[in-house]
Scaffold this motif. Structure first.
Motif, PDB file in Angstrom:
ATOM      1  N   ALA A 288       0.827  -1.203   0.000  1.00 25.93           N
ATOM      2  CA  ALA A 288       0.000   0.000   0.000  1.00 25.93           C
ATOM      3  C   ALA A 288       0.863   1.255   0.000  1.00 25.93           C
ATOM      4  N   GLN A 289       1.975   1.248   0.720  1.00 20.78           N
ATOM      5  CA  GLN A 289       2.870   2.400   0.714  1.00 20.78           C
ATOM      6  C   GLN A 289       3.513   2.582  -0.652  1.00 20.78           C
ATOM      7  N   ALA A 290       3.865   1.463  -1.288  1.00 23.82           N
ATOM      8  CA  ALA A 290       4.424   1.555  -2.638  1.00 23.82           C
ATOM      9  C   ALA A 290       3.404   2.139  -3.608  1.00 23.82           C
ATOM     10  N   ASP A 291       2.130   1.798  -3.440  1.00 19.84           N
ATOM     11  CA  ASP A 291       1.091   2.367  -4.303  1.00 19.84           C
ATOM     12  C   ASP A 291       0.969   3.872  -4.106  1.00 19.84           C
ATOM     13  N   VAL A 292       1.177   4.333  -2.879  1.00 16.38           N
ATOM     14  CA  VAL A 292       1.159   5.782  -2.636  1.00 16.38           C
ATOM     15  C   VAL A 292       2.305   6.452  -3.378  1.00 16.38           C
ATOM     16  N   GLY A 350      -6.945  21.826 -21.399  1.00 18.93           N
ATOM     17  CA  GLY A 350      -8.012  21.368 -20.513  1.00 18.93           C
ATOM     18  C   GLY A 350      -7.884  19.888 -20.171  1.00 18.93           C
ATOM     19  N   MET A 351      -7.531  19.070 -21.167  1.00 17.70           N
ATOM     20  CA  MET A 351      -7.375  17.648 -20.904  1.00 17.70           C
ATOM     21  C   MET A 351      -6.200  17.389 -19.963  1.00 17.70           C
ATOM     22  N   ARG A 352      -5.134  18.168 -20.111  1.00 11.82           N
ATOM     23  CA  ARG A 352      -3.985  17.991 -19.230  1.00 11.82           C
ATOM     24  C   ARG A 352      -4.322  18.388 -17.795  1.00 11.82           C
ATOM     25  N   VAL A 353      -5.091  19.448 -17.638  1.00 11.63           N
ATOM     26  CA  VAL A 353      -5.513  19.870 -16.297  1.00 11.63           C
ATOM     27  C   VAL A 353      -6.414  18.806 -15.677  1.00 11.63           C
ATOM     28  N   ALA A 354      -7.332  18.264 -16.470  1.00  9.63           N
ATOM     29  CA  ALA A 354      -8.223  17.223 -15.963  1.00  9.63           C
ATOM     30  C   ALA A 354      -7.430  15.981 -15.558  1.00  9.63           C
ATOM     31  N   ALA A 355      -6.420  15.640 -16.344  1.00 10.51           N
ATOM     32  CA  ALA A 355      -5.597  14.480 -15.995  1.00 10.51           C
ATOM     33  C   ALA A 355      -4.854  14.718 -14.687  1.00 10.51           C
ATOM     34  N   LYS A 356      -4.390  15.949 -14.491  1.00 14.48           N
ATOM     35  CA  LYS A 356      -3.692  16.271 -13.247  1.00 14.48           C
ATOM     36  C   LYS A 356      -4.630  16.152 -12.052  1.00 14.48           C
ATOM     37  N   HIS A 357      -5.858  16.672 -12.174  1.00 13.36           N
ATOM     38  CA  HIS A 357      -6.833  16.567 -11.089  1.00 13.36           C
ATOM     39  C   HIS A 357      -7.189  15.097 -10.816  1.00 13.36           C
ATOM     40  N   ALA A 358      -7.321  14.296 -11.871  1.00  7.08           N
ATOM     41  CA  ALA A 358      -7.643  12.882 -11.691  1.00  7.08           C
ATOM     42  C   ALA A 358      -6.521  12.171 -10.925  1.00  7.08           C
ATOM     43  N   ARG A 359      -5.272  12.452 -11.277  1.00 15.20           N
ATOM     44  CA  ARG A 359      -4.152  11.834 -10.565  1.00 15.20           C
ATOM     45  C   ARG A 359      -4.109  12.283  -9.107  1.00 15.20           C
ATOM     46  N   ASP A 360      -4.510  13.514  -8.851  1.00 12.80           N
ATOM     47  CA  ASP A 360      -4.545  14.005  -7.483  1.00 12.80           C
ATOM     48  C   ASP A 360      -5.551  13.207  -6.655  1.00 12.80           C
ATOM     49  N   GLU A 362      -6.530  10.169  -7.310  1.00 11.28           N
ATOM     50  CA  GLU A 362      -6.005   8.811  -7.168  1.00 11.28           C
ATOM     51  C   GLU A 362      -4.950   8.744  -6.068  1.00 11.28           C
ATOM     52  N   LEU A 363      -4.156   9.797  -5.932  1.00  8.01           N
ATOM     53  CA  LEU A 363      -3.180   9.829  -4.843  1.00  8.01           C
ATOM     54  C   LEU A 363      -3.885   9.849  -3.492  1.00  8.01           C
ATOM     55  N   LYS A 364      -4.936  10.654  -3.366  1.00  9.32           N
ATOM     56  CA  LYS A 364      -5.694  10.677  -2.116  1.00  9.32           C
ATOM     57  C   LYS A 364      -6.312   9.310  -1.824  1.00  9.32           C
ATOM     58  N   ALA A 365      -6.805   8.648  -2.881  1.00  6.70           N
ATOM     59  CA  ALA A 365      -7.380   7.317  -2.687  1.00  6.70           C
ATOM     60  C   ALA A 365      -6.312   6.322  -2.226  1.00  6.70           C
ATOM     61  N   SER A 366      -5.102   6.422  -2.754  1.00  9.75           N
ATOM     62  CA  SER A 366      -4.041   5.502  -2.334  1.00  9.75           C
ATOM     63  C   SER A 366      -3.635   5.745  -0.884  1.00  9.75           C
ATOM     64  N   VAL A 367      -3.682   6.999  -0.440  1.00  7.92           N
ATOM     65  CA  VAL A 367      -3.390   7.287   0.972  1.00  7.92           C
ATOM     66  C   VAL A 367      -4.463   6.662   1.858  1.00  7.92           C
ATOM     67  N   LEU A 368      -5.720   6.775   1.447  1.00  3.45           N
ATOM     68  CA  LEU A 368      -6.796   6.143   2.209  1.00  3.45           C
ATOM     69  C   LEU A 368      -6.655   4.625   2.196  1.00  3.45           C
ATOM     70  N   ALA A 369      -6.235   4.064   1.068  1.00 10.22           N
ATOM     71  CA  ALA A 369      -6.028   2.620   0.986  1.00 10.22           C
ATOM     72  C   ALA A 369      -4.896   2.182   1.914  1.00 10.22           C
ATOM     73  N   TYR A 370      -3.880   3.017   2.049  1.00 10.89           N
ATOM     74  CA  TYR A 370      -2.796   2.703   2.987  1.00 10.89           C
ATOM     75  C   TYR A 370      -3.325   2.656   4.417  1.00 10.89           C
ATOM     76  N   ARG A 371      -4.109   3.647   4.796  1.00 10.46           N
ATOM     77  CA  ARG A 371      -4.669   3.653   6.145  1.00 10.46           C
ATOM     78  C   ARG A 371      -5.558   2.427   6.363  1.00 10.46           C
TER      79      ARG A 371
END
Length: 483
Positions: A288-292, A350-360, A362-371
């Motif tokens: 889980a930490q590696a996924d973060v 716009g697509m690049r900004v949306a991709a950045k927000h989506a990755r953000d 996903e990072l929050k989801a990986s932190v929750l998955a770690y917890r």
């Protein structure tokens, strides 16, 4: 030419220094890694030891059983298991990619050749040259790539350790199941013989008109049921032996395994650690930490894609005119060029900004998955500790019951020897003792399996004998322990 003033020299140095600082900042401007703050309690709630004993080593917890055959099986399984071998190869693959992940941000040189025909078809050319490129990895690109590749490597290392943890636990479980089934088969054979003897005694009593025919039928039915009960342990023996063969990478069981032997018993053990130690031992938490870390790398790359890709480029090209009237070219030409290479996103912003927000997200989801992985690990260990405590008490009570019925059987045997009791009384006391022995065998096996479940939850298993030099997990945040 008049000498330059010291102020001018200082100004040039200042500008060069500021430019260098700007380039360094652009090169590493990836977002900081999130702080994980694992939700672990300060200590375990349940008892952590069977009795005063040295701390049990997580890398060799099965040695508590003091079973040389089991120790040899575990060693062979770690060396020959195919699932572990697959995990090793996957880790090696990610290790190679991690080693060369930064190569895209180093200068590269390409040699090429080509032929060209003049549009008026009066001449043809042979073209040869070199192209050099150097992508600078600014705006966090290089750091994002490093995080992504390190996360992939850490995940593969965690998967390898998870395979080893699961393998050791499964080998010990199957060995316990095999030996317990063999013991149960022997006890059920004794029960079957006692039921047969009981049937014969009842038949004799019927001939003396001391028992009804229905009593004979009941005794016969009890004997048949005892015979049928032998199928379960025999099937368990065969299944455990076959699963052990698969775990050891063999195409058939070893005949030595089928020889009856005593089942392993849990010796003295003690956990010398706290729930926080799970962060370093449990592979699910390490994964889980590696996924973060991997999600943080993907976010950094998505952030960098919103900005220009800046690099340097150079080329050297030679062209030779191949004329139809000349065997060899008489007009060789060469040209060189060098300059910056800039790729600026425009209409797909716009697509690049949306991709950045989506990755953000996903990072929050990986932190929750770690917890969540930490909480699940703590809960699994606490459950295993509670179950181990209950199974230990069950084994103790079953042993007391078996010992009491053994004494009763000995007393009845003496009475029958003195002709103060019926042989049927002896059969009944013997059956009661055998049933208590079966219950004790089951309770002892459950106690051993609960011990296995505990150390599997703790992530106990040997580490790979030759870990990669760069395979250690990188810390996700300052002050965060590496799983």
């Amino acid at each position: 030419m008049p000498p330059r003033s010291s102020n001018a020299i200082s100004g040039n140095h200042l500008r060069i220094g500021l430019l260098g600082m700007l380039l360094c900042g652009l090169a590493g401007c990836a977002a900081p890694l999130p702080k994980l703050a694992p939700p672990v309690p300060a200590q375990w709630q349940h008892a952590t030891a069977s009795q005063p004993a040295p701390a049990t080593d997580l890398r060799g917890w099965w040695h508590v059983f003091d079973d040389a055959g089991l120790d040899a099986l575990v060693d062979r399984a770690l060396a020959d298991n195919l699932d572990v071998a697959q995990a090793v190869e996957r880790m090696r693959a990610t290790r190679v990619l991690r080693k060369h992940s930064g190569a895209r941000y180093l200068p590269s040189l390409i040699a090429r050749t080509n032929d060209a025909i003049d549009p008026d078809a009066s001449a043809s050319y042979f073209v040869a040259g070199f192209d050099a490129t150097w992508e600078l990895g600014l705006f966090g690109r290089a750091e994002g790539t490093r995080r992504l590749s390190q996360g992939e490597l850490d995940a593969s290392v965690a998967d390898l350790q998870a395979a080893r943890v699961s393998l050791v636990a499964e080998v010990v479980r199957e060995w316990i199941g095999l030996r317990t089934a063999q013991q149960q088969e022997q006890l059920l054979l004794q029960v079957s013989q006692a039921r047969q003897h009981e049937w014969e005694l009842v038949q004799a009593r019927e001939r003396l008109q001391l028992a009804a025919p229905s009593a004979v039928d009941q005794a016969q039915a009890a004997f048949a049921q005892a015979q049928a009960a032998l199928a379960a342990p025999r099937q368990a023996i065969d299944a455990s032996a076959q699963r052990l063969a698969v775990l050891l990478g063999r195409n058939q069981p070893d005949p030595v395994w089928l020889l009856p032997g005593p089942p392993p018993e849990v010796g003295s053990w003690r956990i010398d650690g706290t729930p926080a130690d799970l962060l370093r031992t449990r592979p699910e938490i390490a994964r889980a930490q590696a996924d973060v870390l991997r999600a943080a790398g993907e976010l950094a790359l998505a952030h960098a894609d919103m900005y220009p890709s800046i690099g340097l480029g150079a080329s050297m090209v030679w062209a030779a005119d191949i004329n139809n009237d000349h065997r060899f070219s008489t007009t060789p030409n060469g040209i060189a060029s060098v300059g910056p290479a800039i790729n600026i996103p425009l209409f797909d912003w716009g697509m690049r900004v949306a991709a950045k927000h989506a990755r953000d997200h996903e990072l929050k989801a990986s932190v929750l998955a770690y917890r969540q992985a930490v909480l699940q690990g703590v809960a699994e260990v606490e459950t295993a500790l509670g179950s181990l405590q209950q199974q230990q008490q069950r084994e103790q009570h079953s042993k007391l019951a078996w010992q009491a019925l053994q004494r009763v059987d000995q007393t009845v045997q003496k009475r029958v020897g003195l002709r103060l009791g019926s042989p049927l009384d002896r059969v009944e006391s013997q059956l009661a003792a055998d049933q208590a022995a079966l219950e004790l065998a089951d309770a002892r096996a459950s106690h051993s399996l609960a011990y296995v479940a505990l150390f599997k939850a703790l992530g106990g298993a040997p580490r790979p004998s030759a870990p990669a030099p760069d395979a250690s997990p990188a810390p996700v945040a300052a002050g965060q322990a590496n799983p």
